[in-house]
Design a protein around this motif. Structure first.
Motif, PDB file in Angstrom:
ATOM      1  N   ARG A  73       5.762  -7.463   3.798  1.00 57.74           N
ATOM      2  CA  ARG A  73       5.979  -8.415   2.691  1.00 57.74           C
ATOM      3  C   ARG A  73       5.875  -9.967   3.055  1.00 57.74           C
ATOM      4  O   ARG A  73       5.436 -10.543   2.109  1.00 57.74           O
ATOM      5  N   LYS A  82      -3.292 -10.549   0.873  1.00 55.80           N
ATOM      6  CA  LYS A  82      -2.983  -8.849   0.408  1.00 55.80           C
ATOM      7  C   LYS A  82      -3.486  -8.003   1.527  1.00 55.80           C
ATOM      8  O   LYS A  82      -4.624  -8.360   2.238  1.00 55.80           O
ATOM      9  N   CYS A 102       3.707   3.164   2.590  1.00 57.83           N
ATOM     10  CA  CYS A 102       4.396   2.468   1.752  1.00 57.83           C
ATOM     11  C   CYS A 102       3.751   1.137   1.626  1.00 57.83           C
ATOM     12  O   CYS A 102       3.516   0.448   0.674  1.00 57.83           O
ATOM     13  N   GLN A 105       1.198   1.339  -0.756  1.00 54.89           N
ATOM     14  CA  GLN A 105       1.557   1.394  -1.888  1.00 54.89           C
ATOM     15  C   GLN A 105       1.427   2.801  -2.537  1.00 54.89           C
ATOM     16  O   GLN A 105       1.260   3.197  -3.882  1.00 54.89           O
ATOM     17  N   ASP A 108       6.701   3.965  -3.241  1.00 54.42           N
ATOM     18  CA  ASP A 108       7.452   2.713  -3.196  1.00 54.42           C
ATOM     19  C   ASP A 108       8.520   2.543  -2.366  1.00 54.42           C
ATOM     20  O   ASP A 108       8.640   3.772  -1.546  1.00 54.42           O
TER      21      ASP A 108
END
Length: 311
Positions: A73, A82, A102, A105, A108
């Motif tokens: 992240r 991204k 995760c 995606q 979550d």
């Protein structure tokens, strides 16, 4: 082509993520969200220990995931990158498959943390302490390890649990059967057989109660189609359908982690770059399987900045 990969159990260490949390509010937010989802100060155990608490399967699994996702992240949000633009596939070793899902995606963050907490507890509870064992056979191949396990079983469970590549296969099952397999392996020319300091015999038929628990939990969990295909441990092939992902994660609890085949399949598909998040465990394995691959391990803020600059 590039794959983002995520480590499994054993990569935990007291102090993990501390430097990143101090440097990034985004990383701090990941740890806080995991703490809230689990209703415990897991981040404190990660930062301060004690090591015995962090090593508990129910803590180690969500902790390793949280650390890896925090790194990802920060790369995405502070590095302005991204995952879907910079990777073609994701994959993870055992619990790392949840981290990969995760990151892509399909789950979550809170759901991933809760699933891994349950997975850890269920795997620990599946077999009474002392009844099971795992051992690493070094200097063998998967077929030889399977044959040794079959000979050693003698009515008990003894199975090849992790095919890690580079001549390393981890076996799992009843303690007596694993010890018989270790003795047989030495007699059959395997270089070394090392009993592993684990709390339960993962990835073998003894984990069926844990697989049943995960089938129930995954059946209730929201699973979305991942942004990228995820190489599944039990098939060494990409998966993208939510129902298939559920099924494969259930099978993974008792099934072999086919890491060697997964890396070989990604390489055959054209993946030449592998980026590991949160540890430096899978990178060396990848190099043993695909010596010409480019491998990067991303752990610290400096690592993230260097990767962002290079992508």
């Amino acid at each position: 082509m590039r794959a983002f990969i995520f480590p499994g159990q054993g990569s935990q260490a007291v102090g993990m993520g501390t430097e990143l949390v101090q440097a990034s509010a985004i990383a701090r937010a990941v740890f806080e969200e995991v703490d809230e989802a689990l209703g415990q100060h897991l981040s404190r155990i990660m930062a301060e220990g004690p090591a015995d608490d962090l090593t508990l399967t129910e803590n180690a699994q969500p902790a390793i995931m949280a650390n890896a996702i925090a790194v990802l992240r920060v790369l995405e949000q502070e590095g302005g990158l991204k995952l879907v633009d910079k990777a073609d596939f994701v994959a993870g070793h055992s619990l790392g498959e949840y981290s990969a899902l995760c990151g892509a995606q399909a789950f979550d963050l809170a759901t991933t943390a809760r699933l891994l907490k349950l997975r850890g507890r269920a795997m620990q509870a599946a077999v009474p302490v002392g009844l099971g064992a795992m051992a690493a056979l070094l200097g063998t191949d998967f077929d030889q390890a399977k044959a040794i396990c079959a000979e050693a079983a003698q009515g008990e469970v003894c199975e090849a649990a992790n095919d890690n590549g580079g001549g390393q296969v981890v076996i799992s099952g009843h303690k007596d059967a694993v010890e018989r397999a270790m003795a047989l392996s030495k007699a059959q020319g395997v270089k070394r057989a090392v009993l592993l300091p684990v709390s339960a015999p993962f990835h073998c038929a003894l984990m069926q109660p844990a697989a049943d628990a995960m089938a129930d939990a995954l059946g209730k969990a929201t699973v979305r189609s991942p942004l990228l295909p995820v190489y599944a441990n039990v098939t060494a092939a990409p998966a993208a359908d939510p129902d298939t992902i559920r099924e494969l994660l259930v099978r993974q609890v008792t099934g072999t982690v086919r890491w060697r085949e997964s890396v070989a399949a990604m390489w055959a598909a054209g993946v030449t770059e592998y980026v590991e998040f949160g540890a430096k465990v899978l990178g060396p394995m990848v190099k043993r399987i695909a010596p010409d691959a480019t491998v990067t391990s991303v752990i610290s803020m400096a690592d993230i900045e260097a990767l962002a600059a290079s992508l």
